[in-house]
Enzyme design. Structure first.
Site, PDB file in Angstrom:
ATOM      1  N   CYS A  36       2.392 121.794 -72.638  1.00 61.44           N
ATOM      2  CA  CYS A  36       2.412 121.167 -71.309  1.00 61.44           C
ATOM      3  C   CYS A  36       3.397 121.974 -70.469  1.00 61.44           C
ATOM      4  O   CYS A  36       3.692 123.119 -70.804  1.00 61.44           O
ATOM      5  CB  CYS A  36       2.757 119.680 -71.389  1.00 61.44           C
ATOM      6  SG  CYS A  36       4.386 119.283 -72.050  1.00 61.44           S
TER       7      CYS A  36
HETATM    8  O1  LIG Z   1       6.530 116.828 -70.135  1.00 60.80           O
HETATM    9  C1  LIG Z   1       5.637 116.847 -69.261  1.00 60.80           C
HETATM   10  C2  LIG Z   1       4.962 118.071 -68.905  1.00 60.80           C
HETATM   11  O2  LIG Z   1       5.846 119.085 -68.549  1.00 60.80           O
HETATM   12  C3  LIG Z   1       3.844 117.927 -67.932  1.00 60.80           C
HETATM   13  O3  LIG Z   1       3.059 119.084 -68.053  1.00 60.80           O
HETATM   14  C4  LIG Z   1       4.227 117.780 -66.485  1.00 60.80           C
HETATM   15  O4  LIG Z   1       4.619 116.494 -66.244  1.00 60.80           O
HETATM   16  P1  LIG Z   1       5.038 116.021 -64.767  1.00 60.80           P
HETATM   17  O5  LIG Z   1       3.891 116.383 -63.845  1.00 60.80           O
HETATM   18  O6  LIG Z   1       5.242 114.556 -64.909  1.00 60.80           O
HETATM   19  O7  LIG Z   1       6.301 116.756 -64.422  1.00 60.80           O
END
Ligand SMILES: O=C[C@H](O)[C@H](O)COP(=O)(O)O
Length: 163
Positions: free
Chosen positions: A69
């Site tokens: 992520c």
């Molecule tokens: O941990 C969460 C991840 O980084 C995600 O890709 C992005 O989350 P957000 O859009 O809530 O920052």
């Protein structure tokens, strides 16, 4: 027999997930790579992908997984909600080594917004270079994690917390 692996990402990690998927598919140590999404352009929030992949680990459908992520952290938090799964973000080689050898983690989480693609690909490759030793001094510590998991059962404890 080689590893069976699942990969997954949200929209913030899909490019690295696809790179790592290709690398793993060409890796002779790996027999199978299952892509749990997202596809490019698809927007599914990370908890849904992280838990879906973690369930494959928990039920033995795959041996290990790589989740991507933006930071790797949301994927790790989500995957760890599935009993039996040990997932963590690791952005350096030593941490990846210890993630397996100390923590017997089955899931490596990476952050596409934190590290570059070459390091991410290298760390994913290294993750499959280690096997946990169940006779090592780390084993009782991992067993303690599992005991707490069983004891706490995933439901909030009503008793007041204290140290
Ligand atoms: O941990 C969460 C991840 O980084 C995600 O890709 C992005 O989350 P957000 O859009 O809530 O920052």
């Amino acid at each position: 027999m080689g590893y069976r692996v699942a990969v997954g990402a949200d929209i913030a990690g899909v490019e690295y997930k696809d790179l790592i998927k290709s690398d793993l598919a060409a890796d002779e140590r790996i027999d199978e790579v299952i892509d749990c999404g997202v596809a490019a352009g698809e927007d599914v929030d990370y908890p849904h992908v992280g838990v879906k992949v973690a369930k494959l680990v928990a039920d033995g459908s795959v041996d290990r997984a790589v989740l991507v992520c933006g930071t790797g952290m949301g994927m790790a938090i989500s995957a760890n909600k599935v009993p039996g799964v040990r997932a963590c973000t690791a952005h350096d080689s030593f941490s990846v080594e210890r993630l397996v050898l100390s923590n017997d983690a089955q899931v490596l989480c990476l952050g596409q917004r934190v590290i570059g693609p070459f390091l991410a690909r290298r760390l994913a490759k290294e993750f499959f270079g280690y096997d946990f030793d169940p006779s090592s001094s780390s084993a009782p510590k991992v067993a303690a994690i599992s005991s707490y998991e069983a004891e706490l059962g995933g439901t909030p404890d009503d008793a007041p917390a204290s140290c």
